[in-house]
Write a protein that holds these residues in place. Structure first.
Motif, PDB file in Angstrom:
ATOM      1  N   UNK A 185       0.598  -1.313  -0.377  1.00 34.05           N
ATOM      2  CA  UNK A 185      -0.080   0.280  -0.080  1.00 34.05           C
ATOM      3  C   UNK A 185       0.906   1.174   0.244  1.00 34.05           C
ATOM      4  N   UNK A 186       1.658   1.369   0.302  1.00 35.40           N
ATOM      5  CA  UNK A 186       2.371   2.429   0.807  1.00 35.40           C
ATOM      6  C   UNK A 186       3.517   2.634  -0.522  1.00 35.40           C
ATOM      7  N   UNK A 187       4.190   1.967  -1.848  1.00 39.05           N
ATOM      8  CA  UNK A 187       4.068   1.977  -2.804  1.00 39.05           C
ATOM      9  C   UNK A 187       2.985   2.542  -4.136  1.00 39.05           C
ATOM     10  N   UNK A 188       1.418   1.870  -3.440  1.00 40.98           N
ATOM     11  CA  UNK A 188       0.946   2.183  -3.897  1.00 40.98           C
ATOM     12  C   UNK A 188       0.266   3.486  -3.472  1.00 40.98           C
ATOM     13  N   UNK A 189       0.640   4.602  -2.756  1.00 38.55           N
ATOM     14  CA  UNK A 189       0.699   6.422  -2.640  1.00 38.55           C
ATOM     15  C   UNK A 189       1.647   6.251  -2.476  1.00 38.55           C
ATOM     16  N   UNK A 190       2.843   5.838  -3.025  1.00 33.27           N
ATOM     17  CA  UNK A 190       3.885   6.977  -2.856  1.00 33.27           C
ATOM     18  C   UNK A 190       4.051   7.474  -4.839  1.00 33.27           C
ATOM     19  N   UNK A 229      -7.458  -2.637 -12.372  1.00 30.44           N
ATOM     20  CA  UNK A 229      -6.370  -0.999 -11.472  1.00 30.44           C
ATOM     21  C   UNK A 229      -5.791  -1.797 -10.118  1.00 30.44           C
ATOM     22  N   UNK A 230      -4.761  -2.063  -9.839  1.00 27.04           N
ATOM     23  CA  UNK A 230      -4.609  -2.298  -8.596  1.00 27.04           C
ATOM     24  C   UNK A 230      -4.698  -1.184  -7.533  1.00 27.04           C
ATOM     25  N   UNK A 231      -5.421  -2.093  -6.468  1.00 24.63           N
ATOM     26  CA  UNK A 231      -5.559  -1.287  -4.703  1.00 24.63           C
ATOM     27  C   UNK A 231      -4.785  -2.035  -3.696  1.00 24.63           C
ATOM     28  N   UNK A 232      -5.045  -1.517  -2.606  1.00 25.18           N
ATOM     29  CA  UNK A 232      -4.447  -1.960  -2.126  1.00 25.18           C
ATOM     30  C   UNK A 232      -4.875  -3.283  -1.072  1.00 25.18           C
ATOM     31  N   UNK A 233      -6.119  -3.671  -2.003  1.00 23.01           N
ATOM     32  CA  UNK A 233      -6.491  -5.389  -1.914  1.00 23.01           C
ATOM     33  C   UNK A 233      -5.956  -5.944  -2.900  1.00 23.01           C
ATOM     34  N   UNK A 234      -5.447  -7.341  -2.689  1.00 21.04           N
ATOM     35  CA  UNK A 234      -4.466  -8.335  -3.246  1.00 21.04           C
ATOM     36  C   UNK A 234      -5.837  -7.793  -4.476  1.00 21.04           C
ATOM     37  N   UNK A 235      -5.356  -8.016  -5.744  1.00 19.11           N
ATOM     38  CA  UNK A 235      -5.978  -8.298  -6.730  1.00 19.11           C
ATOM     39  C   UNK A 235      -7.836  -7.806  -6.650  1.00 19.11           C
TER      40      UNK A 235
END
Length: 290
Positions: A185-190, A229-235
């Motif tokens: 989740x940190x990667x997706x946010x950054x 789209x990728x979110x913090x919830x896998x797949x």
């Protein structure tokens, strides 16, 4: 952008979404008209005309679009704010910058690069990043920079920071072309841009390694692929596109994998194209695709 892709000079795309109310369509059409534009394409959808959500995609032309952009944006803010609508306006002559993350499987990666070279994808590709070096020479043969970022073990934070440093400010969206690493989740946010993934559609039935072998053992009759789209919830992110092909008892596990790769390539290329052309609107955990 490939030389084969025609430039969409002086063509804009307007995306509008928010609560459905009377008068939105007329307001948008009049706005385009008074700003010297001509509508060439218009799609809209309401999930409930009585207080539901409204979605619209308008493509219009306007001479000297770049110079008129600030005035059009100011008019949009003044016109659409009373309706409670959100909007984005993009210049279609400016291709989106697409970075690709990949691992050892190359079918989706090379397909995207090939389609881009043929002018089938309205994007630029500033870089490919991989946690392996096996595709480096093939990627560079397309004239695309290749970066190897080693990622292994439970703690991938250092690798993710390195990838973010490469991507930040240099791309408009990221495609995971069979990138076999779980993003935090940190990667997706950054990273701060949309991330699109592709995978087989056996989930959640056949989890882990060897899904096509497991599917063969169960005697599946359909195989497919999902791009989302990728979110913090896998797949579990909003789905952009899916497709399937029929298989039979005569197909081996290798046949299933080969045919599955074909579907993955087609589904991912459509999802990328639609995103690049501003045809996808995210709403909650699903999408509207015009």
């Amino acid at each position: 952008m490939s030389l084969h892709t025609p430039a969409l000079l002086d063509q804009a795309c307007l995306i509008v979404h928010g609560p459905d109310k009377p008068g939105i369509v007329a307001a948008v059409a009049n706005l385009v008209l008074r700003n010297g534009g001509n509508i060439v394409s218009l799609d809209q959808y309401s999930d409930d005309p009585e207080g539901g959500a409204f979605f619209q995609r308008v493509v219009f032309t306007r001479a000297d679009l770049a110079g008129a952009f600030p005035d059009i944006e100011a008019d949009l803010e003044q016109t659409l704010s009373p309706f409670g609508l959100s909007w984005t306006l993009t210049d279609q002559s400016v291709p989106k910058r697409m970075a690709i993350l990949a691992s050892t499987s190359d079918h989706c990666l090379l397909d995207l690069l090939w389609r881009h070279r043929r002018g089938e994808l309205p994007v630029t590709v500033p870089m490919v990043i991989s946690n392996h070096t096996t595709t480096a020479e093939e990627v560079r043969s397309f004239g695309v920079p290749f970066f190897h970022v080693h990622s292994q073990g439970a703690d991938k934070s250092a690798a993710e920071r390195q990838i973010v440093d490469l991507l930040k400010g240099n791309v408009d969206f990221v495609v995971l072309a069979r990138y076999m690493q779980i993003l935090s989740p940190s990667f997706l946010e950054n990273v701060g841009v949309p991330v699109i993934n592709i995978h087989h559609s056996f989930l959640p039935a056949f989890i882990g390694a060897g899904p096509y072998r497991k599917a063969k053992e169960r005697g599946v009759k359909l195989i497919g692929a999902t791009s989302h789209y990728v979110t913090a919830d896998l797949d579990e992110g909003p789905i952009i596109e899916q497709d399937v092909v029929r298989v039979t008892h005569a197909d081996s596990a290798e046949d299933l994998q080969r045919r599955g790769a074909d579907v993955e390539r087609a589904v991912l290329s459509r999802a990328v194209t639609w995103h690049a052309e501003d045809k996808v609107i995210r709403h909650g955990n699903h999408t509207i695709v015009f």
